[in-house]
Motif scaffolding. Structure first.
Motif, PDB file in Angstrom:
ATOM      1  N   SER A  61     141.613 -17.801 -27.387  1.00 14.15           N
ATOM      2  CA  SER A  61     142.666 -17.629 -26.246  1.00 14.15           C
ATOM      3  C   SER A  61     143.333 -16.258 -26.485  1.00 14.15           C
ATOM      4  CB  SER A  61     143.759 -18.765 -26.385  1.00 14.15           C
ATOM      5  OG  SER A  61     144.920 -18.345 -26.109  1.00 14.15           O
ATOM      6  N   TRP A  62     143.720 -15.565 -25.707  1.00 13.07           N
ATOM      7  CA  TRP A  62     144.404 -14.413 -25.611  1.00 13.07           C
ATOM      8  C   TRP A  62     145.701 -14.408 -25.158  1.00 13.07           C
ATOM      9  CZ3 TRP A  62     142.796  -9.033 -22.525  1.00 13.07           C
ATOM     10  CH2 TRP A  62     143.542  -8.376 -22.868  1.00 13.07           C
ATOM     11  N   ILE A  63     145.956 -14.705 -23.786  1.00 12.25           N
ATOM     12  CA  ILE A  63     147.256 -14.786 -23.446  1.00 12.25           C
ATOM     13  C   ILE A  63     147.425 -16.426 -22.724  1.00 12.25           C
ATOM     14  CG2 ILE A  63     149.151 -13.726 -21.914  1.00 12.25           C
ATOM     15  CD1 ILE A  63     147.511 -11.237 -22.123  1.00 12.25           C
ATOM     16  N   GLU A  64     147.835 -17.221 -23.574  1.00 13.95           N
ATOM     17  CA  GLU A  64     147.742 -18.614 -23.214  1.00 13.95           C
ATOM     18  C   GLU A  64     148.398 -18.971 -21.868  1.00 13.95           C
ATOM     19  OE1 GLU A  64     145.511 -20.806 -25.102  1.00 13.95           O
ATOM     20  OE2 GLU A  64     145.856 -21.725 -23.052  1.00 13.95           O
ATOM     21  N   SER A  65     149.650 -18.404 -21.622  1.00 18.30           N
ATOM     22  CA  SER A  65     150.490 -18.892 -20.752  1.00 18.30           C
ATOM     23  C   SER A  65     149.882 -18.352 -19.197  1.00 18.30           C
ATOM     24  CB  SER A  65     151.666 -18.526 -20.916  1.00 18.30           C
ATOM     25  OG  SER A  65     151.810 -16.745 -20.694  1.00 18.30           O
ATOM     26  N   LEU A  66     149.017 -17.359 -19.278  1.00 17.13           N
ATOM     27  CA  LEU A  66     148.559 -16.906 -18.101  1.00 17.13           C
ATOM     28  C   LEU A  66     146.908 -17.230 -17.866  1.00 17.13           C
ATOM     29  CD1 LEU A  66     149.620 -13.191 -18.143  1.00 17.13           C
ATOM     30  CD2 LEU A  66     150.467 -15.218 -16.813  1.00 17.13           C
ATOM     31  N   GLY A  67     146.474 -18.259 -18.986  1.00 10.33           N
ATOM     32  CA  GLY A  67     145.295 -18.655 -18.697  1.00 10.33           C
ATOM     33  C   GLY A  67     144.064 -17.550 -19.034  1.00 10.33           C
ATOM     34  N   ILE A  68     144.573 -16.833 -19.931  1.00  7.63           N
ATOM     35  CA  ILE A  68     143.533 -15.612 -20.228  1.00  7.63           C
ATOM     36  C   ILE A  68     142.709 -15.640 -21.510  1.00  7.63           C
ATOM     37  CG2 ILE A  68     143.420 -13.174 -20.524  1.00  7.63           C
ATOM     38  CD1 ILE A  68     145.621 -12.543 -18.663  1.00  7.63           C
ATOM     39  N   HIS A  69     141.625 -15.663 -21.511  1.00  7.17           N
ATOM     40  CA  HIS A  69     140.712 -16.035 -22.714  1.00  7.17           C
ATOM     41  C   HIS A  69     140.105 -14.896 -23.075  1.00  7.17           C
ATOM     42  CE1 HIS A  69     141.572 -20.424 -23.182  1.00  7.17           C
ATOM     43  NE2 HIS A  69     142.176 -20.176 -22.213  1.00  7.17           N
ATOM     44  N   PHE A  70     139.726 -14.581 -24.288  1.00  8.16           N
ATOM     45  CA  PHE A  70     138.751 -13.687 -24.690  1.00  8.16           C
ATOM     46  C   PHE A  70     137.507 -14.500 -24.675  1.00  8.16           C
ATOM     47  CE2 PHE A  70     136.151 -10.789 -27.184  1.00  8.16           C
ATOM     48  CZ  PHE A  70     136.621  -9.638 -27.144  1.00  8.16           C
ATOM     49  N   ALA A  71     136.853 -14.688 -23.468  1.00  9.36           N
ATOM     50  CA  ALA A  71     135.546 -15.368 -23.442  1.00  9.36           C
ATOM     51  C   ALA A  71     134.499 -14.449 -23.054  1.00  9.36           C
ATOM     52  CB  ALA A  71     135.919 -16.364 -22.399  1.00  9.36           C
TER      53      ALA A  71
END
Lengths: 487, 462
Positions: A61-71
């Motif tokens: 997870s990178w910025i959880e609240s925006l649903g941004i992941h380091f995927a």
């Protein structure tokens, strides 16, 4: 985990190289990029034996609240692109050994940082991460062109920068639009590529068209597709050779790769409606760029235009949205990457040995250096896609794919074969054959690093021309995945 | 709440310092005071939520505390930048004026009554008029002060008239009462109420210097001493936006159809005029002035998306923080360069990359952030604005904003190109105090950190 290493190693390597001085920079950069290549072979091995392995996936997870992941993850398509990148970067670094650049530490450091961003682009599985890597790739190349470029570089590289930045901002808008439509059933918004696919498919035609053109603009500028190509010839000519190689060999593929993986599966309706227009632009670009290439006098500029023609064919194949077209595009992306690096190296060698790239002033070099003439011939034939060279498989599949879309459009696209042969063979004739010109007299033997790069490229051209199966299998697998998502 | 008291107390103390002769102590006292005010702010977080004070005049809810926090952090940075300004003449006057302006700014984050709004704006503005003209023997500075005063009072007139009309329609100065009145009226409001809203809008647009009410800004920014320009474009702007947001998102949100189209046109004008004019500037100071108009337009876009609730507030908070920090860094470099080379023109930056690599690198980060390139704070600031606006019917504004920010890249990169690729003409050595080096390092760190982990700011209200 392995895939994380693929991204981290060039980053660390780049930072390390910044702290070196003089010739250590390039040696270190070369050895680290070779290590990266070996690592990518390890990844390939892993992928071949166990494609489901946890080593090939990284998702935190990178910025959880925006649903941004380091995927990031490796699938067949990204595997091929990663291999292309890791294979070309050492060659590009090696090809610079006969040119002394000021501040070599920054030069090689930036190349490695660029590699990091490129691998990020090719492996990202999260729309936001993809965008960030996409932008990160732009900054090193901007500085490479700006600091070590030729005449008028400030103006030309700036044009390049603004063009691509503008495009990518539109892409960001398209992605945000999709992101806002994710998670209707769960209520959780997400940037994951699968969720973006779903969100895109849930839109109606006019919404999809908005997204399609926003994102197509970014990819179209990067490739570039007619009429978004005006930054390209000047930038290619002005950049230092290694910058041009990065731009045409790898960076261009960001656009075509994005088209395949990020745009088409998201907007199937818009693709059906607007695909024809986009193919029309691409095919027009093929003919247009080929005709301009024929009348060029500067060899580097000729390659730049030939690159527009090639990428036009690739784009048309992708947008025809059938198995052959996309698979051919992938094959051609790989072949073009290798060949164009060879061609730009040849232009660079000509410049260094004779002091000019004007084809009028060159001639008869074959008599001075037969070895070089053979190497040049192989690269050139690969570029015109003669059978048994690596360019053939891709081009054949591409034209086949476009033919399935429409016979007339394929007829025009097929002109690239004829026109390509015209300008490539003519330039070869002008430079290598004929009477010995003054400029050619001084053309001595090649330096060993140049020779090595050309050997490796020529071996690749022939090897994958004779036996394309391993690459073709991967390309087929990757294309099938995309075709599944297109339905 | 207590932060407001501490800053007011410091202001009064600064005036006393002249009489009781402890001028030398003032600078460290003020820095500590700001830190103390920040600490108080921090402790009040989640504690005093929703309690109006002083007969509904002021309310320090979490939003007010967050914006106060941004203002106090910026103020701390600003005082480090401006240490020179407090060394020669009128030391205590300068301190008192800046501190009172700060009091006004804090009031603008926390007002809950139209009278407090007006008081806040005046307490903020009047010291700023004087400060703009504080280089007494400089013609440009006097002109700046005078222009600012005339234009500012004109805007205040609009504001008062608007408040009067709104009072006439609703019978109250209290924001919550006005809001309740609007929602009960169900569109059945007298015409002069709408006129009042629009007048308040015009006054606020004046204060945030959005086009076509921006004509004062470039002259005032250029004429004022550089550190005062930095103060105007950071703290004053943040405070004005906090007030703007409070008024139009919370209070007048119910009548958004009256003002949203007007605001959209204002934003479009601001984007086009500011970016194209900024691109033509030779003076970096003036360029920053015009670019601040464009940043104002971006923050207004978040207000325009008035149906997005917390997302808009988050976007404005993040934007003002990112912009303030980027501006402080840019002004620190500009201040040092123009002091050494006696010019704030773009040529003064030539060759800075060789002469002072650290300063140049920090300037690059600041410029990248202001231009909105990932992974700096400025990128996420723009990202949040786009993501709140894209769900509304104003998508065309996003397209316009993108196209004009490409122009923005042009003028920000002009500075980078000058620093690294132009050979310098003037041999004057550019030096920098240690405190400024530290300040630049801090701002650069902040800019990158905010870009890498924006969660800490945007999740602040969750």
């Amino acid at each position: 985990m392995l895939v994380g290493l693929l991204i981290i190693i060039p980053l660390i390597a780049g930072l390390l190289v910044f702290f070196t001085k003089g010739n250590t920079s390039r040696t270190l950069a070369l050895s680290l990029s070779v290590i990266e290549f070996i690592l990518s072979l390890v990844v390939l091995f892993q992928f071949k034996h166990n494609p489901e392995s946890q080593n090939l996936i990284l998702n935190c997870s990178w910025i959880e609240s925006l649903g941004i992941h380091f995927a990031v993850s490796i699938d067949a398509l990204s595997m091929l692109m990663v291999l292309l990148t890791t294979f070309l970067v050492p060659l590009i670094i090696l090809s610079s050994f006969n040119t002394t650049y000021e501040k070599p530490n920054s030069f090689y450091g930036l190349i490695l940082l660029m590699q990091m961003a490129l691998i990020g682009v090719f492996t990202a599985n999260d729309g936001f991460l993809f965008y960030v890597f996409w932008e990160l790739a732009l900054i090193p190349i901007y500085f490479i062109c700006l600091i070590w470029g030729g005449e008028n570089r400030a103006r030309i590289t700036f044009k390049f920068f603004v063009y691509t930045l503008l495009g990518s901002l539109f892409m960001l808008v398209g992605f945000i639009y999709l992101y806002n439509h994710t998670g209707f059933d769960t209520g959780i918004k997400s940037w994951a590529i699968t969720d973006l696919y779903q969100a895109g498919k849930s839109l109606n035609l006019s919404q999809q068209s908005f997204v399609f053109w926003c994102i197509f603009l970014a990819f179209g500028i990067k490739m570039p597709v007619f009429p978004l190509h005006t930054w390209q010839p000047d930038t290619y000519v002005t950049s230092p050779t290694q910058g041009t190689m990065l731009l045409s060999g790898i960076m261009l593929k960001m656009g075509t790769f994005g088209l395949i993986k990020w745009l088409m599966p998201m907007t199937p309706l818009a693709l059906e409606k607007w695909g024809g227009v986009a193919i029309g632009l691409a095919v027009f670009g093929i003919v247009y760029a080929s005709c301009i290439a024929i009348v060029q006098k500067d060899y580097k500029r000729l390659i730049a235009y030939s690159s527009i023609a090639h990428v036009g064919l690739i784009a048309a194949g992708i947008l025809s949205a059938n198995q052959q077209g996309i698979q051919g595009a992938v094959m051609q992306m790989l072949a073009h990457g290798v060949n164009v690096v060879g061609l730009f190296l040849i232009a660079d060698i000509l410049m260094r040995h004779t002091g000019t790239r004007e084809m009028d002033k060159l001639g008869g070099i074959r008599n001075m250096n037969g070895n070089f003439a053979v190497l040049f011939l192989i690269v050139m034939l690969g570029s015109v896609a003669l059978p048994l060279t690596n360019g053939f498989v891709g081009e054949f599949l591409l034209i086949n794919g476009i033919y399935q879309y429409g016979a007339w459009i394929a007829a025009f696209a097929g002109l690239t074969v004829i026109l390509g042969a015209v300008y490539m063979l003519r330039s070869y004739q002008a430079i290598m054959l004929g009477e010995k010109r003054d400029s050619a007299i001084a053309f001595g033997s090649l330096q060993s690093s140049d020779k090595w790069v050309l050997y490796i490229i020529c071996i690749t051209i022939i090897a994958f021309g004779v036996y394309p199966k391993p690459l073709n299998e991967l390309a087929e697998e990757g294309t099938k995945l995309i075709m599944m998502n297109l339905k | 709440m207590k932060g407001l008291f501490i800053i007011s107390g410091l202001g009064i103390l600064a005036m006393l310092a002249e009489i009781f002769k402890f001028k030398k102590l003032l600078y460290p006292l003020v820095l500590m005071g700001i830190l103390a005010a920040y600490a108080m702010n921090f402790m009040e977080w989640n504690n005093n939520y929703d309690i109006p004070m002083f007969g509904n005049m002021i309310r320090f809810d979490n939003v007010a505390l967050a914006f106060s926090g941004v203002i106090l952090v910026t103020a701390f940075f600003w005082f480090i930048l401006a240490n020179d300004y407090f060394e020669h003449d009128h030391i205590t006057d300068h301190f008192a004026l800046v501190l009172f302006a700060l009091v006004g700014a804090l009031m603008l984050t926390s007002f809950s009554n139209m009278t407090t709004l007006f008081l806040g704006i005046e307490i903020l503005s009047i010291p700023m008029y004087v400060l703009a003209a504080s280089r007494k023997r400089d013609l440009a500075s006097n002109e700046a002060g005078f222009k600012y005063l005339i234009m500012g009072s004109f805007a205040s007139g609009f504001l008062l008239f608007g408040i009067a009309l709104i009072y006439g329609a609703t019978g109250s100065f209290d924001l919550m009462a006005i809001r309740a009145f609007i929602s009960h009226a169900n569109g059945d409001l007298p015409a002069f109420f709408y006129a009042g809203v629009l007048m308040v809008l015009v006054a606020m647009l004046f204060k945030v210097s959005a086009a076509p009410f921006h004509f004062w800004a470039p002259d005032v920014y250029e004429g004022s001493p550089t550190v005062i320009t930095a103060l105007m474009s950071t703290i004053v702007k943040t405070a004005a936006f906090a007030a703007f947001m409070h008024l139009f998102l919370v209070v007048f949100g119910g009548v958004s159809e009256t003002w949203s189209m007007v605001l959209a046109v204002v934003i479009a004008l601001s984007l086009v005029i500011s970016n194209f004019t900024a691109a033509a500037q030779q003076s970096v100071k003036r360029m920053l002035a015009y670019s601040s108009i464009s940043h104002a337009a971006f923050m207004l876009m978040a207000i325009l998306a008035n149906n997005r609730g917390w997302a808009s507030i988050n976007a404005i908070l993040y934007y003002s923080l990112a912009y303030s920090i980027g501006s402080i860094a840019a002004f620190t470099v500009l201040y040092n360069v123009s002091k050494a080379r006696n010019s704030s023109n773009i040529e003064a930056f030539n060759g800075l990359g060789k002469r002072h690599p650290f300063m140049a690198a920090c300037m690059v980060i600041a410029m990248l952030s202001l231009a909105g390139i990932p992974v700096t704070a400025g990128f996420f600031a723009k990202y949040f604005v786009f993501s709140v606006l894209i769900g509304t019917s104003f998508k065309w504004l996003i397209i316009l904003a993108i196209s004009t920010s490409a122009v923005g890249v042009y003028y920000y990169f002009k500075v980078i190109i000058a620093m690294y690729f132009k050979s310098e003409e003037s041999p004057e050595e550019v030096t920098m105090e240690t405190s400024h080096v530290l300040l630049l390092a801090l701002t650069a760190l902040f800019t990158i950190a905010l870009g890498l982990v924006p969660n800490y700011v945007i999740e602040i209200f969750n």
